[in-house]
Design a protein around this motif. Sequence first.
Motif, PDB file in Angstrom:
ATOM      1  N   PRO A 121       0.798  -1.240   0.000  1.00 40.45           N
ATOM      2  CA  PRO A 121       0.000   0.000   0.000  1.00 40.45           C
ATOM      3  C   PRO A 121       0.824   1.281   0.000  1.00 40.45           C
ATOM      4  CG  PRO A 121      -0.135  -1.124   2.130  1.00 40.45           C
ATOM      5  CD  PRO A 121       0.506  -2.076   1.179  1.00 40.45           C
ATOM      6  N   ARG A 122       2.096   1.219   0.355  1.00 43.20           N
ATOM      7  CA  ARG A 122       2.931   2.423   0.397  1.00 43.20           C
ATOM      8  C   ARG A 122       3.856   2.515  -0.817  1.00 43.20           C
ATOM      9  NH1 ARG A 122       2.973   4.957   5.242  1.00 43.20           N
ATOM     10  NH2 ARG A 122       5.029   5.856   4.813  1.00 43.20           N
ATOM     11  N   ASP A 123       3.753   1.581  -1.737  1.00 43.66           N
ATOM     12  CA  ASP A 123       4.662   1.545  -2.888  1.00 43.66           C
ATOM     13  C   ASP A 123       3.936   2.009  -4.138  1.00 43.66           C
ATOM     14  OD1 ASP A 123       6.737   1.144  -4.618  1.00 43.66           O
ATOM     15  OD2 ASP A 123       7.017  -0.982  -4.163  1.00 43.66           O
ATOM     16  N   LEU A 124       3.657   3.316  -4.198  1.00 45.82           N
ATOM     17  CA  LEU A 124       2.913   3.868  -5.327  1.00 45.82           C
ATOM     18  C   LEU A 124       3.681   3.720  -6.628  1.00 45.82           C
ATOM     19  CD1 LEU A 124       0.569   5.477  -6.557  1.00 45.82           C
ATOM     20  CD2 LEU A 124       1.754   7.576  -5.878  1.00 45.82           C
ATOM     21  N   ALA A 125       4.988   3.931  -6.616  1.00 43.11           N
ATOM     22  CA  ALA A 125       5.767   3.882  -7.854  1.00 43.11           C
ATOM     23  C   ALA A 125       5.639   2.520  -8.524  1.00 43.11           C
ATOM     24  CB  ALA A 125       7.228   4.210  -7.576  1.00 43.11           C
ATOM     25  N   THR A 126       5.802   1.440  -7.746  1.00 45.19           N
ATOM     26  CA  THR A 126       5.659   0.104  -8.324  1.00 45.19           C
ATOM     27  C   THR A 126       4.254  -0.099  -8.881  1.00 45.19           C
ATOM     28  OG1 THR A 126       7.349  -0.883  -6.893  1.00 45.19           O
ATOM     29  CG2 THR A 126       5.682  -2.368  -7.786  1.00 45.19           C
ATOM     30  N   ALA A 127       3.245   0.357  -8.143  1.00 45.48           N
ATOM     31  CA  ALA A 127       1.860   0.144  -8.564  1.00 45.48           C
ATOM     32  C   ALA A 127       1.561   0.831  -9.884  1.00 45.48           C
ATOM     33  CB  ALA A 127       0.906   0.640  -7.468  1.00 45.48           C
ATOM     34  N   VAL A 128       1.967   2.080 -10.026  1.00 47.12           N
ATOM     35  CA  VAL A 128       1.605   2.809 -11.245  1.00 47.12           C
ATOM     36  C   VAL A 128       2.491   2.398 -12.419  1.00 47.12           C
ATOM     37  CG1 VAL A 128       0.506   4.767 -10.115  1.00 47.12           C
ATOM     38  CG2 VAL A 128       2.972   4.801 -10.476  1.00 47.12           C
ATOM     39  N   ILE A 129       3.748   2.037 -12.163  1.00 46.16           N
ATOM     40  CA  ILE A 129       4.585   1.546 -13.254  1.00 46.16           C
ATOM     41  C   ILE A 129       3.998   0.266 -13.837  1.00 46.16           C
ATOM     42  CG2 ILE A 129       6.818   0.454 -13.765  1.00 46.16           C
ATOM     43  CD1 ILE A 129       8.111   2.542 -11.916  1.00 46.16           C
ATOM     44  N   LEU A 130       3.584  -0.642 -12.981  1.00 41.51           N
ATOM     45  CA  LEU A 130       3.013  -1.901 -13.478  1.00 41.51           C
ATOM     46  C   LEU A 130       1.630  -1.681 -14.089  1.00 41.51           C
ATOM     47  CD1 LEU A 130       4.134  -4.477 -10.760  1.00 41.51           C
ATOM     48  CD2 LEU A 130       5.180  -3.936 -12.970  1.00 41.51           C
ATOM     49  N   ALA A 131       0.868  -0.730 -13.564  1.00 36.32           N
ATOM     50  CA  ALA A 131      -0.420  -0.407 -14.180  1.00 36.32           C
ATOM     51  C   ALA A 131      -0.209   0.136 -15.594  1.00 36.32           C
ATOM     52  CB  ALA A 131      -1.174   0.601 -13.323  1.00 36.32           C
ATOM     53  N   ASP A 132       0.777   1.012 -15.758  1.00 41.42           N
ATOM     54  CA  ASP A 132       1.071   1.531 -17.099  1.00 41.42           C
ATOM     55  C   ASP A 132       1.620   0.440 -18.011  1.00 41.42           C
ATOM     56  OD1 ASP A 132       0.346   4.269 -17.455  1.00 41.42           O
ATOM     57  OD2 ASP A 132       1.865   4.847 -16.005  1.00 41.42           O
ATOM     58  N   ALA A 133       2.385  -0.492 -17.452  1.00 42.42           N
ATOM     59  CA  ALA A 133       2.875  -1.615 -18.250  1.00 42.42           C
ATOM     60  C   ALA A 133       1.709  -2.467 -18.747  1.00 42.42           C
ATOM     61  CB  ALA A 133       3.848  -2.460 -17.433  1.00 42.42           C
ATOM     62  N   ALA A 134       0.753  -2.735 -17.855  1.00 39.94           N
ATOM     63  CA  ALA A 134      -0.424  -3.518 -18.251  1.00 39.94           C
ATOM     64  C   ALA A 134      -1.241  -2.785 -19.305  1.00 39.94           C
ATOM     65  CB  ALA A 134      -1.286  -3.808 -17.018  1.00 39.94           C
TER      66      ALA A 134
END
Length: 296
Positions: free
Chosen positions: A158-171
């Motif tokens: 929940p505190r790792d926004l960078a990983t979340a949005v990078i993978l969302a953009d990858a998807a």
Amino acid sequence: MTCQLTTISNDPCSLPQLPAWVTGAPAETLEDVAFLSGAALAHLNLVQSRDDVPQSLLRARMSLRAAEACVAQSGRPERARELRDAVAFLQPGDNPGPAGEVYQCWRRAVERPVSVKALHRALPEIEAEQIAAWLDAGQGAPVRRAAAVLQAVLEDRPRDLATAVILADAALGQALGWDHVLPLVTLGLKRGDLRKTGEALQLACHRAIGTAAVESTREAADLARRAARLKAVAPKLRARGAEEAVALFLTQDAVAPTSLTSLRSDRAARRFCDRLVELGAVRELTGRDTFRLYGV
């Protein structure tokens, strides 16, 4: 409603404009927002195929904006100027700091064709198997898939926004058939959106991606004009290694003279950069007398 047709100019530096009903139409329901974000993405897909747009430079410029947005969401004060400095002058073994690390993740994420291996290189603290599992959480249409990946990562980290949005953009990019990650998801998200799930998160992602697609299209048009200017003045540059130096400006957001290794010396590199500024082909980005950075 009267639709404004998109016209495609024969001028290589003139990109087709988004119709006003995409950029100005208010939308509240998921169906309306999804329609407008889809229209913006379809237009951006055309921009991605344009040879006159420096695509690597566009991704680099948007990665800086995405890193800035991630850092701001985390409550840190660093903005584009500080992020550039944190990375541009790193020496082996240096620590770029938390904000600089976010920017480095984004830079690595957009550099190579998207794959689990490339994403693991961008996010070395995350196991490749975990990255693959998160990407598999996204199914269906592109934005729905991006929202599902975003939710899956944030539930686990929940505190790792960078990983979340990078993978969302990858998807998102994979679903659209793009070769590289183009930062979009994080640019329009609000802090409150990160607590949403399901359909509410889909709606937030549609809004964010639609806004970012418009912004990315405008940035592409600006960079196409600037790149054309740089290419036009390139024949006037007589320095040995000038061709390689110009190519670097067309792929990186910010260039330090010391990185222009094709030129004979640091002094020659500084003169080369100043000459490009005089010709109106690049800009000095820091406003400093020393440790300067230059970009298209």
